[in-house]
Scaffold this motif. Structure first.
Motif, PDB file in Angstrom:
ATOM      1  N   UNK A 149       0.809  -1.222   0.000  1.00 54.13           N
ATOM      2  CA  UNK A 149       0.000   0.000   0.000  1.00 54.13           C
ATOM      3  C   UNK A 149       0.844   1.274   0.000  1.00 54.13           C
ATOM      4  N   UNK A 150       2.134   1.185   0.316  1.00 56.93           N
ATOM      5  CA  UNK A 150       3.014   2.353   0.301  1.00 56.93           C
ATOM      6  C   UNK A 150       2.366   3.528   1.062  1.00 56.93           C
ATOM      7  N   UNK A 151       1.868   3.258   2.257  1.00 54.58           N
ATOM      8  CA  UNK A 151       1.048   4.237   2.973  1.00 54.58           C
ATOM      9  C   UNK A 151       1.705   5.608   3.106  1.00 54.58           C
ATOM     10  N   UNK A 152       2.909   5.594   3.611  1.00 56.67           N
ATOM     11  CA  UNK A 152       3.579   6.878   3.849  1.00 56.67           C
ATOM     12  C   UNK A 152       3.847   7.607   2.534  1.00 56.67           C
ATOM     13  N   UNK A 153       4.400   6.892   1.576  1.00 54.73           N
ATOM     14  CA  UNK A 153       4.771   7.517   0.307  1.00 54.73           C
ATOM     15  C   UNK A 153       3.564   8.091  -0.417  1.00 54.73           C
ATOM     16  N   UNK A 192      -3.635   8.036   7.066  1.00 51.77           N
ATOM     17  CA  UNK A 192      -4.871   7.264   6.952  1.00 51.77           C
ATOM     18  C   UNK A 192      -4.605   5.916   6.326  1.00 51.77           C
ATOM     19  N   UNK A 193      -5.231   4.887   6.855  1.00 54.41           N
ATOM     20  CA  UNK A 193      -5.060   3.541   6.326  1.00 54.41           C
ATOM     21  C   UNK A 193      -6.248   3.128   5.476  1.00 54.41           C
ATOM     22  N   UNK A 194      -7.141   4.098   5.197  1.00 56.55           N
ATOM     23  CA  UNK A 194      -8.325   3.773   4.404  1.00 56.55           C
ATOM     24  C   UNK A 194      -8.007   3.977   2.918  1.00 56.55           C
ATOM     25  N   UNK A 195      -8.005   2.903   2.180  1.00 54.58           N
ATOM     26  CA  UNK A 195      -7.742   2.956   0.753  1.00 54.58           C
ATOM     27  C   UNK A 195      -8.927   2.335   0.016  1.00 54.58           C
ATOM     28  N   UNK A 196      -9.193   2.900  -1.132  1.00 57.48           N
ATOM     29  CA  UNK A 196     -10.233   2.345  -1.979  1.00 57.48           C
ATOM     30  C   UNK A 196      -9.674   1.116  -2.677  1.00 57.48           C
ATOM     31  N   UNK A 248      -0.306  12.570  -2.078  1.00 58.11           N
ATOM     32  CA  UNK A 248      -1.627  13.184  -1.981  1.00 58.11           C
ATOM     33  C   UNK A 248      -1.538  14.574  -1.365  1.00 58.11           C
ATOM     34  N   UNK A 249      -0.704  14.729  -0.348  1.00 57.19           N
ATOM     35  CA  UNK A 249      -0.539  16.056   0.269  1.00 57.19           C
ATOM     36  C   UNK A 249       0.026  17.056  -0.730  1.00 57.19           C
ATOM     37  N   UNK A 250       0.971  16.588  -1.548  1.00 60.16           N
ATOM     38  CA  UNK A 250       1.576  17.477  -2.537  1.00 60.16           C
ATOM     39  C   UNK A 250       0.566  17.882  -3.600  1.00 60.16           C
ATOM     40  N   UNK A 251      -0.252  16.925  -4.052  1.00 60.15           N
ATOM     41  CA  UNK A 251      -1.291  17.246  -5.039  1.00 60.15           C
ATOM     42  C   UNK A 251      -2.257  18.283  -4.466  1.00 60.15           C
ATOM     43  N   UNK A 252      -2.648  18.095  -3.205  1.00 58.04           N
ATOM     44  CA  UNK A 252      -3.561  19.052  -2.570  1.00 58.04           C
ATOM     45  C   UNK A 252      -2.929  20.435  -2.469  1.00 58.04           C
ATOM     46  N   UNK A 262       0.717   8.986   0.869  1.00 56.01           N
ATOM     47  CA  UNK A 262       0.156  10.122   1.622  1.00 56.01           C
ATOM     48  C   UNK A 262       0.914  11.409   1.285  1.00 56.01           C
ATOM     49  N   UNK A 263       2.225  11.318   1.146  1.00 53.50           N
ATOM     50  CA  UNK A 263       3.011  12.495   0.790  1.00 53.50           C
ATOM     51  C   UNK A 263       2.654  12.975  -0.614  1.00 53.50           C
TER      52      UNK A 263
END
Length: 733
Positions: free
Chosen positions: A679-683, A719-723, A688-692, A685-686
């Motif tokens: 899931x590469x959670x940390x990567x 967040x650990x919630x992924x589609x 997604x934060x950059x896109x935002x 998330x970073x």
């Protein structure tokens, strides 16, 4: 007064641990060098034992047999009155070194160890050797008694030294020392060394031939001199192919060169060099002369021998030549074909078996085999006796002489179209037409009964009948039914490979050829242990884009009109049911990305060492004319999910011809884990934060007073919630 010398540079196709064969090829190269008037001969790296001995370098036998071969060279009358250096491993004070050994008339002059070892790409030299670290120092090496009995020498110099003849000075580099920023040829040239030889084991990658040429020319452009680059050629037991291109450079210009790809095992090129040209060139570079005046000297091994004589006025100096590079399409035509030839003649098998689907990948493999047959016929017509001997040995026919590539292809290549109820008539027809054009021994089979039998076993055991998605089945059922077909094709391939020569009244068996490309391996778009599993794979290191370009070239090169239709057809696995006889499944739709995008991901991951975030950063700018930041982010995340899920497949990849610098070949060229947290959670998330943040900055720039909602949580609160969703293969992504 001119001082003209003739030097010989040798390209050899050596085999790891084939000491007898390697000795014979070295002797042949020395004999040819003498016949061409050379008084100095140099050869490729570790030519006595073969470069790819790998962990055999930990065995005392390898060192013993190397000395035994050297003993035969020292005793041979072929080596009389010519200065020779050869490559071999040497142990000194319980340390293993990769060395050049120079000798003349039964006397060893110098053992020169490699100082800078290679540790990138497919190289792992420090696993077996240490670099010589004693700058411009020599020590006494105690020779084995078998050598002392021949040379009457007890010790000889080992270390960082040069050889001084009556008329010139010769120094040595070994492979990586040419590539290193602190190359040894610079201080040697400043010390008056006029001829520098480099015994090398450099393998090919597509579009990389110019690198070696530029380095060799540069080695003599800044500080003058003659540079002799001698490289291995062929497959000596690994996935890599040493691609020759041996050459001689004088004062920044190439004056002699060898072939990049060829079937003959020994190639000797010579160059006639005027030493006075080197001296004049150097003295005219005044800054170089001032620097040379204060250069720390190398130990010189004096030898009462000259490379020139008083009658050299009759010799013609070798003029500069233009280096013509092969196109990538030509490199694909020639390189994998030569690699297959080496593998075939060393394996003891009688040819190849190829599942021919009518698609780009298996078609490319078939065309490469046809290219091999073409090269064999051309080599035999040129009088290459070793090639003729090998063909006759493979075919077990002592009076056979190949002349027609199609006829030879019929003997060496068996192709089979393995149809199921999901196969189309179009692909069957394309496979048949291609087979007739290249001459392969071709036949179709239907595998439905085998598929039904396997499903029947499952149904008997469980009471359940799996269905395709189009017939109401779930993704797991759909994927399992596809994999049954793919894996049965692998089983049948090996059955036919073992028995088809028996059917044809010939002894032996066939090597099974794989045909999955480097992009599919990177994405994991293959069934584990399906028909991508084979003995060898000539296209496993080549991208889909390059394969299409190769087929476009091969269409006219070999006159294969069927390639036009094959190139126009969309790539498909044909593992799902047809709709009204038409294909419903395409590779790019299944993968969720295009082959062009896959190549981009591969280069960034391997060549530019990008993780998910740095890949996103690069692509968000490169693709800004076709994708939004959010779309780029989704593409990058989709790739890394698929890559992580399927990385385990890299551990069982069929040994492939190495051609692409972003190959995912596990634990050899590409040292990365095969088990990931997918899931590469940390990567992610970073990303997604950059896109935002990019969206926020864009709105501010446009004057939007409405601030976007801040990303929830800190960077540590991920967040650990992924589609969770599935691709068309049914794989959880």
């Amino acid at each position: 007064m001119g001082r003209k010398v003739v030097v010989a540079v040798c390209t050899l196709n050596q085999w790891a641990l084939d000491f007898e064969g390697n000795l014979n090829r070295i002797l042949q190269s020395i004999q040819e060098a003498k016949e061409m008037g050379a008084l100095y001969r140099t050869g490729p790296e570790l030519e006595i034992c073969g470069y790819s001995c790998e962990d055999h370098f930990h065995e005392p036998d390898t060192f013993l047999h190397s000395w035994q071969v050297l003993a035969e060279l020292l005793k041979s009358p072929t080596c009389k009155d010519i200065l020779v250096d050869v490559g071999m491993p040497v142990q000194h004070r319980n340390v293993s070194y990769n060395c050049r050994v120079a000798f003349l008339n039964k006397n060893i002059l110098l053992i020169r160890p490699k100082m800078l070892l290679c540790e990138d790409g497919n190289y792992r030299e420090t696993r077996w050797f240490s670099g010589w670290t004693k700058d411009r120092q020599v020590e006494g090496y105690y020779l084995p008694r078998m050598i002392t009995a021949i040379t009457n020498q007890t010790t000889v110099p080992i270390g960082d030294a040069v050889i001084s003849t009556r008329d010139t000075c010769i120094g040595f580099e070994i492979c990586e020392e040419l590539w290193n920023p602190q190359s040894r040829h610079i201080p040697m040239a400043l010390d008056g060394v006029e001829i520098i030889s480099n015994g090398s084991g450099s393998y090919m990658e597509l579009r990389k031939a110019y690198v070696t040429v530029d380095l060799v020319k540069s080695a003599t452009f800044k500080s003058g001199g003659a540079y002799l680059f001698s490289n291995l050629r062929g497959c000596d037991g690994q996935r890599i192919y040493f691609n020759g291109c041996s050459c001689v450079s004088v004062n920044g210009e190439v004056v002699s060169r060898g072939l990049q790809f060829a079937l003959h095992d020994v190639e000797v090129i010579t160059a006639t060099i005027d030493l006075e040209d080197i001296r004049s060139y150097r003295t005219n570079i005044r800054s170089r002369s001032h620097l040379a005046a204060s250069n720390v000297p190398f130990p010189r091994i004096a030898v009462d021998f000259a490379l020139s004589d008083d009658e050299d006025i009759h010799l013609t100096i070798s003029p500069p030549i233009e280096w013509k590079y092969l196109t990538p399409e030509e490199e694909i035509e020639l390189g994998p074909a030569c690699w297959l030839w080496d593998y075939l003649r060393r394996s003891g098998q009688g040819g190849f078996f190829l599942p021919l689907s009518g698609g780009v990948d298996s078609t490319s493999t078939a065309c490469i085999v046809f290219s091999m047959c073409t090269q064999i016929c051309e080599a035999v017509q040129k009088g290459e006796s070793q090639v003729l001997y090998d063909v006759r040995k493979i075919l077990c026919q002592s009076d056979y002489t190949p002349s027609d590539p199609m006829e030879l292809c019929n003997r060496l290549l068996v192709t089979c179209y393995m149809a199921s109820e999901n196969s189309s008539q179009e692909t069957k027809q394309r496979a048949s037409q291609l087979a007739s054009e290249i001459g392969s021994y071709h036949f179709p089979i239907v595998i439905d009964s085998a598929v039904s039998a396997v499903i029947g076993i499952f149904t008997t055991a469980t009471g359940l009948v799996p269905k395709f998605r189009t017939k109401g089945g779930c993704p797991r059922q759909n994927l399992a039914l596809q994999n049954i077909q793919a894996r049965l094709r692998m089983v049948l391939s090996y059955l036919f490979a073992q028995l088809m020569l028996w059917v044809r009244g010939r002894p032996g068996g066939l090597l099974v050829l794989g045909s999955s490309n480097v992009d599919e391996a990177l994405r994991g778009y293959m069934t584990k242990y399906d028909c991508s599993s084979a003995d060898v794979n000539p296209i496993g290191g080549i991208s889909k884009t390059d394969l299409k370009s190769f087929l476009q070239y091969a269409k006219s090169r070999f006159f294969l009109p069927s390639l036009s239709e094959i190139l126009q057809a969309p790539p498909t696995a044909e593992l799902e049911p047809l709709a009204d006889g038409q294909i419903t499944q395409t590779d790019e739709q299944d993968m969720g990305m295009t082959y062009a995008e896959l190549s981009e991901f591969g280069r960034l991951r391997k060549m530019y060492h990008c993780g998910p975030f740095s890949m996103f950063e690069k692509l968000v700018h490169k693709w800004n004319n076709k994708c939004t930041p959010q779309e780029v982010a989704e593409k990058v995340k989709h790739f890394f999910r698929c890559y992580a899920i399927n990385r385990h497949k890299m551990t069982v990849l069929t040994p492939s011809y190495h051609a692409e610098s972003y190959s995912p070949d596990d634990n050899r060229f590409d040292h990365r884990p095969f088990l990931y947290r997918v899931h590469w959670n940390w990567q992610f998330k970073i990303i997604d934060d950059t896109v935002a943040q990019m969206g926020k900055d864009k709105r501010i720039k446009q004057g939007d007073a409405t601030k976007p909602e801040s990303p929830s949580g800190s960077s540590a609160n991920i967040s650990l919630n992924f589609n969770m969703r599935r691709d068309r293969k049914g794989v959880l992504i």
